[in-house]
Write a protein that holds these residues in place. Structure first.
Motif, PDB file in Angstrom:
ATOM      1  N   THR A   1       8.555  -4.485   6.167  1.00 17.28           N
ATOM      2  CA  THR A   1       9.232  -3.973   4.589  1.00 17.28           C
ATOM      3  C   THR A   1       8.874  -5.615   4.412  1.00 17.28           C
ATOM      4  O   THR A   1       8.669  -6.400   4.237  1.00 17.28           O
ATOM      5  N   PHE A   2       8.820  -5.501   2.485  1.00 18.84           N
ATOM      6  CA  PHE A   2       9.285  -5.888   2.056  1.00 18.84           C
ATOM      7  C   PHE A   2       9.906  -6.152   0.531  1.00 18.84           C
ATOM      8  O   PHE A   2       9.852  -4.603   0.181  1.00 18.84           O
ATOM      9  N   THR A   3       9.702  -7.484  -0.384  1.00 16.54           N
ATOM     10  CA  THR A   3      11.103  -7.167  -1.752  1.00 16.54           C
ATOM     11  C   THR A   3       9.993  -6.941  -3.190  1.00 16.54           C
ATOM     12  O   THR A   3       9.420  -8.411  -3.093  1.00 16.54           O
ATOM     13  N   ASP A   4       9.723  -5.200  -3.396  1.00 14.67           N
ATOM     14  CA  ASP A   4       9.440  -5.998  -4.900  1.00 14.67           C
ATOM     15  C   ASP A   4      10.494  -6.395  -6.364  1.00 14.67           C
ATOM     16  O   ASP A   4      11.162  -4.937  -5.928  1.00 14.67           O
ATOM     17  N   THR A   5       9.788  -6.933  -6.842  1.00 16.24           N
ATOM     18  CA  THR A   5      10.551  -7.410  -8.472  1.00 16.24           C
ATOM     19  C   THR A   5       9.808  -6.530  -9.324  1.00 16.24           C
ATOM     20  O   THR A   5      10.419  -6.875 -10.229  1.00 16.24           O
ATOM     21  N   GLY A   6       9.159  -6.081  -8.836  1.00 14.25           N
ATOM     22  CA  GLY A   6       8.045  -5.939 -10.396  1.00 14.25           C
ATOM     23  C   GLY A   6       6.769  -6.231 -11.154  1.00 14.25           C
ATOM     24  O   GLY A   6       5.745  -6.114 -11.022  1.00 14.25           O
ATOM     25  N   SER A   7       7.136  -7.801 -10.136  1.00 13.00           N
ATOM     26  CA  SER A   7       5.876  -7.993 -10.697  1.00 13.00           C
ATOM     27  C   SER A   7       5.732  -9.644  -9.502  1.00 13.00           C
ATOM     28  O   SER A   7       6.710  -9.686  -9.166  1.00 13.00           O
ATOM     29  N   VAL A   8       3.639  -9.956  -9.143  1.00 14.31           N
ATOM     30  CA  VAL A   8       4.276 -11.672  -8.776  1.00 14.31           C
ATOM     31  C   VAL A   8       3.591 -12.858  -9.603  1.00 14.31           C
ATOM     32  O   VAL A   8       2.190 -12.200  -9.833  1.00 14.31           O
ATOM     33  N   MET A   9       3.610 -13.524  -9.166  1.00 18.44           N
ATOM     34  CA  MET A   9       2.860 -15.026  -9.540  1.00 18.44           C
ATOM     35  C   MET A   9       1.784 -15.340  -8.463  1.00 18.44           C
ATOM     36  O   MET A   9       2.037 -15.295  -7.247  1.00 18.44           O
ATOM     37  N   VAL A  10       0.661 -15.894  -9.311  1.00 16.05           N
ATOM     38  CA  VAL A  10      -0.470 -15.662  -8.258  1.00 16.05           C
ATOM     39  C   VAL A  10      -0.868 -16.929  -8.930  1.00 16.05           C
ATOM     40  O   VAL A  10      -1.795 -17.518 -10.434  1.00 16.05           O
ATOM     41  N   ASP A  11      -2.201 -17.797  -7.928  1.00 17.76           N
ATOM     42  CA  ASP A  11      -2.495 -18.709  -7.947  1.00 17.76           C
ATOM     43  C   ASP A  11      -3.870 -18.672  -8.899  1.00 17.76           C
ATOM     44  O   ASP A  11      -4.546 -17.877  -8.601  1.00 17.76           O
ATOM     45  N   GLY A  12      -4.239 -19.289  -9.893  1.00 13.48           N
ATOM     46  CA  GLY A  12      -4.998 -19.333 -10.412  1.00 13.48           C
ATOM     47  C   GLY A  12      -4.675 -18.199 -12.373  1.00 13.48           C
ATOM     48  O   GLY A  12      -6.077 -18.232 -13.144  1.00 13.48           O
ATOM     49  N   TRP A  13      -3.298 -17.616 -11.963  1.00 10.34           N
ATOM     50  CA  TRP A  13      -3.847 -16.811 -13.139  1.00 10.34           C
ATOM     51  C   TRP A  13      -2.093 -17.031 -13.597  1.00 10.34           C
ATOM     52  O   TRP A  13      -0.814 -16.997 -13.492  1.00 10.34           O
TER      53      TRP A  13
ATOM     54  N   ILE B   1     -18.532  -7.835  -4.799  1.00 12.22           N
ATOM     55  CA  ILE B   1     -17.585  -8.566  -4.322  1.00 12.22           C
ATOM     56  C   ILE B   1     -18.229 -10.247  -4.532  1.00 12.22           C
ATOM     57  O   ILE B   1     -16.947 -10.456  -3.880  1.00 12.22           O
ATOM     58  N   SER B   2     -18.735 -10.442  -5.230  1.00  7.63           N
ATOM     59  CA  SER B   2     -19.544 -11.914  -5.103  1.00  7.63           C
ATOM     60  C   SER B   2     -17.197 -13.253  -5.433  1.00  7.63           C
ATOM     61  O   SER B   2     -17.542 -14.135  -5.616  1.00  7.63           O
ATOM     62  N   SER B   3     -16.692 -12.260  -6.161  1.00 11.99           N
ATOM     63  CA  SER B   3     -15.528 -12.610  -6.984  1.00 11.99           C
ATOM     64  C   SER B   3     -14.429 -13.233  -5.897  1.00 11.99           C
ATOM     65  O   SER B   3     -13.591 -14.542  -5.771  1.00 11.99           O
ATOM     66  N   LEU B   4     -14.104 -12.839  -4.545  1.00  7.74           N
ATOM     67  CA  LEU B   4     -13.611 -13.188  -3.195  1.00  7.74           C
ATOM     68  C   LEU B   4     -14.444 -14.367  -2.324  1.00  7.74           C
ATOM     69  O   LEU B   4     -13.597 -14.568  -1.742  1.00  7.74           O
ATOM     70  N   ASP B   5     -15.693 -14.712  -3.178  1.00  8.67           N
ATOM     71  CA  ASP B   5     -16.198 -16.125  -2.680  1.00  8.67           C
ATOM     72  C   ASP B   5     -15.149 -17.337  -3.056  1.00  8.67           C
ATOM     73  O   ASP B   5     -15.139 -18.541  -3.686  1.00  8.67           O
ATOM     74  N   GLU B   6     -14.485 -17.185  -4.162  1.00  8.43           N
ATOM     75  CA  GLU B   6     -13.786 -17.766  -5.437  1.00  8.43           C
ATOM     76  C   GLU B   6     -12.638 -18.809  -4.847  1.00  8.43           C
ATOM     77  O   GLU B   6     -11.916 -17.894  -3.944  1.00  8.43           O
ATOM     78  N   GLU B   7     -11.989 -19.939  -4.856  1.00  6.45           N
ATOM     79  CA  GLU B   7     -11.311 -20.116  -3.900  1.00  6.45           C
ATOM     80  C   GLU B   7      -9.524 -19.466  -4.193  1.00  6.45           C
ATOM     81  O   GLU B   7      -8.818 -19.621  -3.832  1.00  6.45           O
ATOM     82  N   ALA B   8      -9.652 -19.726  -5.804  1.00  5.72           N
ATOM     83  CA  ALA B   8      -8.030 -19.404  -6.485  1.00  5.72           C
ATOM     84  C   ALA B   8      -7.410 -18.121  -6.201  1.00  5.72           C
ATOM     85  O   ALA B   8      -8.610 -16.877  -5.927  1.00  5.72           O
ATOM     86  N   GLU B   9      -6.148 -17.575  -5.878  1.00  7.83           N
ATOM     87  CA  GLU B   9      -5.915 -16.063  -5.216  1.00  7.83           C
ATOM     88  C   GLU B   9      -5.914 -15.138  -6.601  1.00  7.83           C
ATOM     89  O   GLU B   9      -5.836 -14.239  -5.584  1.00  7.83           O
ATOM     90  N   ILE B  10      -5.942 -15.861  -7.475  1.00  2.00           N
ATOM     91  CA  ILE B  10      -6.279 -14.486  -8.270  1.00  2.00           C
ATOM     92  C   ILE B  10      -6.871 -13.327  -7.208  1.00  2.00           C
ATOM     93  O   ILE B  10      -7.359 -12.390  -8.192  1.00  2.00           O
ATOM     94  N   TYR B  11      -8.660 -14.020  -7.526  1.00  2.00           N
ATOM     95  CA  TYR B  11      -9.629 -12.643  -7.955  1.00  2.00           C
ATOM     96  C   TYR B  11      -8.968 -12.238  -5.621  1.00  2.00           C
ATOM     97  O   TYR B  11      -9.793 -11.060  -5.779  1.00  2.00           O
ATOM     98  N   ALA B  12      -8.755 -12.468  -4.359  1.00  2.00           N
ATOM     99  CA  ALA B  12      -8.870 -11.906  -3.210  1.00  2.00           C
ATOM    100  C   ALA B  12      -7.194 -10.634  -3.807  1.00  2.00           C
ATOM    101  O   ALA B  12      -7.182  -9.889  -3.298  1.00  2.00           O
ATOM    102  N   ALA B  13      -6.663 -11.029  -4.770  1.00  2.00           N
ATOM    103  CA  ALA B  13      -5.074 -10.780  -5.337  1.00  2.00           C
ATOM    104  C   ALA B  13      -5.472  -9.568  -5.909  1.00  2.00           C
ATOM    105  O   ALA B  13      -5.159  -8.247  -5.205  1.00  2.00           O
ATOM    106  N   THR B  14      -6.506  -9.287  -6.859  1.00 11.84           N
ATOM    107  CA  THR B  14      -6.517  -8.215  -7.605  1.00 11.84           C
ATOM    108  C   THR B  14      -8.067  -6.978  -7.042  1.00 11.84           C
ATOM    109  O   THR B  14      -7.271  -6.012  -7.134  1.00 11.84           O
ATOM    110  N   ALA B  15      -8.204  -8.009  -5.997  1.00  7.06           N
ATOM    111  CA  ALA B  15      -9.498  -6.880  -5.214  1.00  7.06           C
ATOM    112  C   ALA B  15      -8.013  -6.489  -4.138  1.00  7.06           C
ATOM    113  O   ALA B  15      -9.240  -4.819  -4.214  1.00  7.06           O
ATOM    114  N   ALA B  16      -7.116  -6.857  -4.276  1.00  6.60           N
ATOM    115  CA  ALA B  16      -6.355  -6.375  -3.022  1.00  6.60           C
ATOM    116  C   ALA B  16      -6.178  -4.686  -3.666  1.00  6.60           C
ATOM    117  O   ALA B  16      -5.814  -3.709  -2.896  1.00  6.60           O
TER     118      ALA B  16
END
Length: 575
Positions: free
Chosen positions: A329-341, A407-422
């Motif tokens: 389980t996890f608790t959803d608050t409707g949104s989340v902050m990620v590194d790089g955005w 999928i080259s964005s996944l090579d970027e270090e900022a978390e935003i790229y993996a977060a949106t790809a998820a």
């Protein structure tokens, strides 16, 4: 004063001298001309004599057929073959009444008045020996022309490419097109990819002929026989392809969509049973399209951001790596902050779900839950699984114009790229890549290479059998069963209800993806792509399928566009 006179003898001597000089010059010119011909123009005159004496004829091979299976009665059926059609032409020198001939021919061919006037002008040329009128004239039209018995109108038979069932996929088969130099070759689809195999090898005949043009039997001759092209037997099922293409066309029309695509495969073998795109084209009249972009197969060419149909791969990676379980389980608050955005990333329609487990994350398609799953396994692990599922590289399908996605964005270090790809944004994939990845889940976690060619039957009778390859064990078989069960729950309890089939357990996921702007950052307004991907029946998967509907105008969400079409086709396949 005395007058001096020339003697007659002197006059004769002068004329003889001039004659001798002229004769010498004339003889010299002849010698020089002969020398020029023999030394400098030897090759030309040798070729001229050879051309009068020797015969060279190029032998044209028969182009191979493209066939599909009809598995219900174990037969095959050609979707590309050859036929003898008429080429109608005129010798205007022999045409007696150009206006009457043009009018009669125009009525048979269905010409408008402007075309009839143009034809009359071409026929009314008393010194012109040749004017082409029409190619690929079918037998019923030819009979009508012959019945007219028009002076100066002739025909010859010539081989022509025929596509007997154009409504089952122009993108799949491609077409035989004319090149700039007047030659023909396969374009797009199977015709393009296998052009060399289908075309065969040209032969030649070199022999000597007599003054009447007859081959001299006792003279030397060199014969290189032509080798006919190979027949290509596809894995496509004729009935399934026909039903799929018609259903897709109807769905695109119903929703006022820009287009769409469907791919159906057998998970255990990688065989493609159907591949359809809309809008389609008729290979028999490929020149009548409004844009050459229509020739590109949307199932393999149009890479797009997949949206939520990508979420099962994120969840599969998280479960397989041990980062989460279905009941985590996890608790959803409707949104989340990620590194790089700078802004929070939220759920669709701003919904808040509270504390939920991973099965509910898939059922409700919760973006923040997918970011949670990605974080639990880590960005690098997530990227590795995405690659193992076959994204970012070509599938190797043997059809022209396959795109690889990005999928080259996944090579970027900022978390935003993996977060949106998820949750399926910021990367691009093709429908074929998607369906093969779903097939991997259905196939116990084994990713197969797609095959669309079953056999290549060559002119000498040899048969080359095609089989799929195991590309990777992407996830464990236990993980595959777990994800399949979670996807059944998506259809039973989530947004995929309209994709279900009564009496069967079907696994699948909806996806409503935004369309990235072609210029600048962000997404286009009022433009979405609805997708549904899945497989069934879960206990023994017989098919995996992806449905994509581009920019529907009447509804936004895929549960109302792609999901019903998936359900219709799944029911057809199963029942």
């Amino acid at each position: 004063m005395t007058t001096r006179k020339w003697s007659s003898t002197s006059s004769i001597d002068l004329r003889l001298e001039v004659f001798r000089y002229g004769l010498f010059v004339f003889a010299s010119l002849i010698v020089l001309k002969l020398a020029y011909i023999q030394l400098w123009q030897h090759g030309f005159y040798e070729a001229l004599a050879s051309g009068q004496r020797e015969l060279f004829e190029e032998l044209i091979p028969q182009r191979g057929d493209i066939l599909v299976h009809d598995y219900k009665d174990e037969t095959t059926f050609p979707i590309a073959t050859n036929q003898e059609l008429a080429f109608v032409y005129a010798d205007p020198r022999l045409v007696e009444e150009a206006d009457d001939a043009a009018q009669a021919l125009g009525e048979i061919f269905g010409y408008d008045e402007e075309a009839i006037v143009a034809l009359e002008a071409r026929l009314d040329q008393p010194t012109d020996p040749y004017e082409p009128i029409a190619r690929k004239v079918e037998e019923d039209l030819l009979k009508g022309i012959l019945a007219l018995d028009l002076p100066g109108i002739f025909y010859v038979r010539e081989s022509s490419r025929l596509y007997p069932e154009p409504e089952i996929g122009g993108h799949l088969v491609g077409f035989l097109g004319i090149n700039q130099d007047g030659s023909v070759s396969g374009k797009y689809g199977i015709e393009g990819f296998f052009d060399n195999e289908l075309a065969g090898t040209r032969g030649s005949l070199v022999a000597e002929q007599d003054v009447a043009g007859r081959i001299i039997a006792v003279a030397d001759r060199q014969l290189t026989p032509a080798v006919d092209g190979a027949d290509i037997l596809l894995t496509i099922d004729r009935t399934i392809q026909f039903k799929t293409c018609l259903a897709l066309k109807a769905a695109v029309k119903k929703h006022g969509a820009d287009g769409g695509s469907v791919v159906i495969v057998v998970p255990s073998t990688g065989k493609i049973l159907a591949m359809c795109g809309a809008p389609d084209f008729d290979p028999n009249s490929y020149g009548q399209v409004d844009s050459i972009n229509v020739f590109n197969n949307p199932a393999i060419f149009n890479a797009y951001e997949p949206g939520s149909i990508f979420k099962p791969f994120t969840m599969a990676a998280a479960v397989d790596s041990g980062a989460v379980e279905p009941k985590t389980t996890f608790t959803d608050t409707g949104s989340v902050m990620v590194d790089g955005w700078p802004k929070p990333i939220g759920n669709a329609q701003g919904k808040v779900y509270g504390t939920v487990d991973m099965t509910t994350v898939l059922e409700e398609s919760i973006n923040t839950g997918m970011i949670f799953s990605m974080r639990q396994m880590g960005m690098d692990t997530f990227k590795d699984y995405v690659k193992k599922f076959g994204f970012g590289i070509g599938t190797g399908v043997e059809i022209e114009t396959e795109a690889h996605g990005d999928i080259s964005s996944l090579d970027e270090e900022a978390e935003i790229y993996a977060a949106t790809a998820a949750f399926g944004q910021g990367i691009s994939v093709t429908p074929l890549q998607i369906v093969m990845a779903y097939a991997a889940i259905a196939n116990g976690g084994v990713l197969k290479s797609p095959i669309i060619v079953d056999e290549i039957v060559r002119a000498d009778g040899t048969v080359e059998k095609r089989t799929s390859k195991d590309m990777a064990q992407v996830i464990d078989s236990k993980t595959a069963r777990t994800i399949a069960a979670m996807l059944v729950s998506v259809i039973e309890h989530g947004h995929g209800k309209r994709a279900g089939v009564p009496g069967y357990y079907i696994a699948g996921k909806t996806g409503t993806a935004q369309v990235a702007k072609s210029v600048g950052i962000g997404y286009e307004e009022d433009n979405t792509i609805g997708s549904f991907a899945g497989f069934g029946p879960v206990e023994d998967p017989k098919f995996a399928m992806v449905v994509r509907i581009d920019n529907p105008k009447d509804v936004v969400w895929a549960e109302s566009t792609a999901a019903p079409l998936f359900g219709e086709l799944a029911q057809f396949l199963l029942q």
